[in-house]
Design a protein around this motif. Sequence first.
Motif, PDB file in Angstrom:
ATOM      1  N   PHE A   1     109.196  -4.783  12.091  1.00 16.29           N
ATOM      2  CA  PHE A   1     108.311  -4.508  10.948  1.00 16.29           C
ATOM      3  C   PHE A   1     107.274  -3.453  11.311  1.00 16.29           C
ATOM      4  O   PHE A   1     107.032  -2.515  10.541  1.00 16.29           O
ATOM      5  CB  PHE A   1     107.632  -5.799  10.490  1.00 16.29           C
ATOM      6  CG  PHE A   1     106.761  -5.627   9.291  1.00 16.29           C
ATOM      7  CD1 PHE A   1     107.306  -5.583   8.018  1.00 16.29           C
ATOM      8  CD2 PHE A   1     105.375  -5.498   9.418  1.00 16.29           C
ATOM      9  CE1 PHE A   1     106.499  -5.407   6.903  1.00 16.29           C
ATOM     10  CE2 PHE A   1     104.565  -5.327   8.318  1.00 16.29           C
ATOM     11  CZ  PHE A   1     105.132  -5.282   7.051  1.00 16.29           C
TER      12      PHE A   1
ATOM     13  N   VAL B   1     106.971   0.248   9.501  1.00 18.20           N
ATOM     14  CA  VAL B   1     105.735   0.637   8.822  1.00 18.20           C
ATOM     15  C   VAL B   1     105.142   1.903   9.435  1.00 18.20           C
ATOM     16  O   VAL B   1     104.661   2.799   8.718  1.00 18.20           O
ATOM     17  CB  VAL B   1     104.710  -0.519   8.871  1.00 18.20           C
ATOM     18  CG1 VAL B   1     103.346  -0.053   8.395  1.00 18.20           C
ATOM     19  CG2 VAL B   1     105.192  -1.696   8.023  1.00 18.20           C
TER      20      VAL B   1
ATOM     21  N   ALA C   1     107.041   4.836   8.176  1.00 16.81           N
ATOM     22  CA  ALA C   1     106.704   5.058   6.758  1.00 16.81           C
ATOM     23  C   ALA C   1     105.367   5.786   6.629  1.00 16.81           C
ATOM     24  O   ALA C   1     105.235   6.739   5.839  1.00 16.81           O
ATOM     25  CB  ALA C   1     106.658   3.718   6.022  1.00 16.81           C
ATOM     26  N   LEU C   2     104.380   5.366   7.410  1.00 15.48           N
ATOM     27  CA  LEU C   2     103.060   6.024   7.372  1.00 15.48           C
ATOM     28  C   LEU C   2     103.164   7.482   7.809  1.00 15.48           C
ATOM     29  O   LEU C   2     102.601   8.383   7.163  1.00 15.48           O
ATOM     30  CB  LEU C   2     102.085   5.280   8.288  1.00 15.48           C
ATOM     31  CG  LEU C   2     101.614   3.901   7.803  1.00 15.48           C
ATOM     32  CD1 LEU C   2     100.896   3.157   8.927  1.00 15.48           C
ATOM     33  CD2 LEU C   2     100.697   4.034   6.591  1.00 15.48           C
TER      34      LEU C   2
ATOM     35  N   MET D   1     112.189  -3.055   5.453  1.00 17.65           N
ATOM     36  CA  MET D   1     110.782  -3.015   5.865  1.00 17.65           C
ATOM     37  C   MET D   1     110.240  -1.597   5.717  1.00 17.65           C
ATOM     38  O   MET D   1     109.096  -1.392   5.291  1.00 17.65           O
ATOM     39  CB  MET D   1     110.647  -3.484   7.318  1.00 17.65           C
ATOM     40  CG  MET D   1     110.983  -4.941   7.537  1.00 17.65           C
ATOM     41  SD  MET D   1     111.082  -5.338   9.301  1.00 17.65           S
ATOM     42  CE  MET D   1     111.594  -7.049   9.250  1.00 17.65           C
ATOM     43  N   TYR D   2     111.082  -0.622   6.065  1.00 19.74           N
ATOM     44  CA  TYR D   2     110.684   0.781   5.875  1.00 19.74           C
ATOM     45  C   TYR D   2     110.759   1.168   4.403  1.00 19.74           C
ATOM     46  O   TYR D   2     109.799   1.718   3.851  1.00 19.74           O
ATOM     47  CB  TYR D   2     111.570   1.727   6.682  1.00 19.74           C
ATOM     48  CG  TYR D   2     111.472   3.133   6.139  1.00 19.74           C
ATOM     49  CD1 TYR D   2     110.374   3.939   6.436  1.00 19.74           C
ATOM     50  CD2 TYR D   2     112.439   3.629   5.249  1.00 19.74           C
ATOM     51  CE1 TYR D   2     110.239   5.196   5.875  1.00 19.74           C
ATOM     52  CE2 TYR D   2     112.312   4.887   4.690  1.00 19.74           C
ATOM     53  CZ  TYR D   2     111.213   5.671   5.000  1.00 19.74           C
ATOM     54  OH  TYR D   2     111.079   6.908   4.442  1.00 19.74           O
TER      55      TYR D   2
ATOM     56  N   THR E   1     107.917  -0.333   2.227  1.00 18.41           N
ATOM     57  CA  THR E   1     106.607   0.228   2.587  1.00 18.41           C
ATOM     58  C   THR E   1     106.504   1.684   2.144  1.00 18.41           C
ATOM     59  O   THR E   1     105.489   2.099   1.556  1.00 18.41           O
ATOM     60  CB  THR E   1     106.395   0.141   4.107  1.00 18.41           C
ATOM     61  OG1 THR E   1     106.518  -1.211   4.530  1.00 18.41           O
ATOM     62  CG2 THR E   1     105.013   0.656   4.489  1.00 18.41           C
TER      63      THR E   1
ATOM     64  N   PHE F   1     106.000   1.978  -1.699  1.00 22.75           N
ATOM     65  CA  PHE F   1     104.629   1.726  -2.149  1.00 22.75           C
ATOM     66  C   PHE F   1     103.705   2.885  -1.791  1.00 22.75           C
ATOM     67  O   PHE F   1     102.894   3.334  -2.616  1.00 22.75           O
ATOM     68  CB  PHE F   1     104.101   0.432  -1.519  1.00 22.75           C
ATOM     69  CG  PHE F   1     104.630  -0.821  -2.168  1.00 22.75           C
ATOM     70  CD1 PHE F   1     104.248  -1.171  -3.455  1.00 22.75           C
ATOM     71  CD2 PHE F   1     105.499  -1.656  -1.493  1.00 22.75           C
ATOM     72  CE1 PHE F   1     104.729  -2.325  -4.058  1.00 22.75           C
ATOM     73  CE2 PHE F   1     105.988  -2.812  -2.085  1.00 22.75           C
ATOM     74  CZ  PHE F   1     105.610  -3.148  -3.365  1.00 22.75           C
ATOM     75  N   LEU F   2     103.808   3.368  -0.551  1.00 24.94           N
ATOM     76  CA  LEU F   2     102.934   4.459  -0.103  1.00 24.94           C
ATOM     77  C   LEU F   2     103.221   5.754  -0.862  1.00 24.94           C
ATOM     78  O   LEU F   2     102.291   6.466  -1.251  1.00 24.94           O
ATOM     79  CB  LEU F   2     103.123   4.693   1.401  1.00 24.94           C
ATOM     80  CG  LEU F   2     102.652   3.565   2.331  1.00 24.94           C
ATOM     81  CD1 LEU F   2     103.024   3.893   3.776  1.00 24.94           C
ATOM     82  CD2 LEU F   2     101.156   3.348   2.205  1.00 24.94           C
TER      83      LEU F   2
END
Length: 271
Positions: free
Chosen positions: A111, A115, A118-119, A200-201, A204, A207-208
């Motif tokens: 996770f 994440v 993704a960030l 999980m990616y 995330t 949403f981002l």
Amino acid sequence: MFSPKEIAQNYVAVAQGKINQKWYKILILAVLAGAYIAVGAVLSTVASSGMTGTQAALIRGAVFPVGLMLVVICGAELFTGNCLLTAPAINKDIAPKPLFKCLGVSYLGNFIGGVLIALLVVFSHVMGGSAAEACVNIAATKCSLSFFDSLLRGIMCNILVCLAVWASMASKSISGKILAVYLPIFAFVVCGFEHSVANMYYLTAGFLTSAEYAISSNGLGFFGAVFNNLIPVTLGNIIGGALIAVAYWAVYLKKDRVKENPPAQKSDENN
């Protein structure tokens, strides 16, 4: 290549090595695994953006396997692949407590890795235009699945993922491992099955990206992400991996009990 029976026997040693690691080493390798799978997901989104239907699915399937290739070749702890630990656990080659430690820590690390990627991807603005829209739409579609659909898709996904990991252990060469991994992963992506670590990616990033690019989607929501996707997909992945593990345990690892027949009584020659 190793025979199927040799793969099963070799996996016992692999499993014992996994669970005997310090928790922080499992966590570091799990973060890497989550990041590797996320890289495959980023590539599949960017490569297929602007496409629809079967064409998009084929492109995603063609490039997504890079994630598991990196996990297998470079070494990392992937939760879905670790569901195969069920086999040596049933065979009592590994104890339950370290098994659950390995699964729990690898899930958390995966996770974190997903994440982080993704960030990095969203706020570096790698995905813009059609890629950003595709990212949000993929996440929204996953959120809108029913619990039961996600569960069944999770089962099918990890049957193929665990077969890919198992098959990769048959080869003694890097090229053989890549080929063994590629086709099962290609199949699960094209068919639209659900992988908890990849999601999980995907969720995330969805949403981002929606917030960063002001892209709205009616299907995108926290409840759907957790209760319609991550929870049932994770359960399905566990079931799918366990099915493969139990099948090969029953054939190659299970110690069959031999019933001892009582010795035949000799006939009395004097009677």
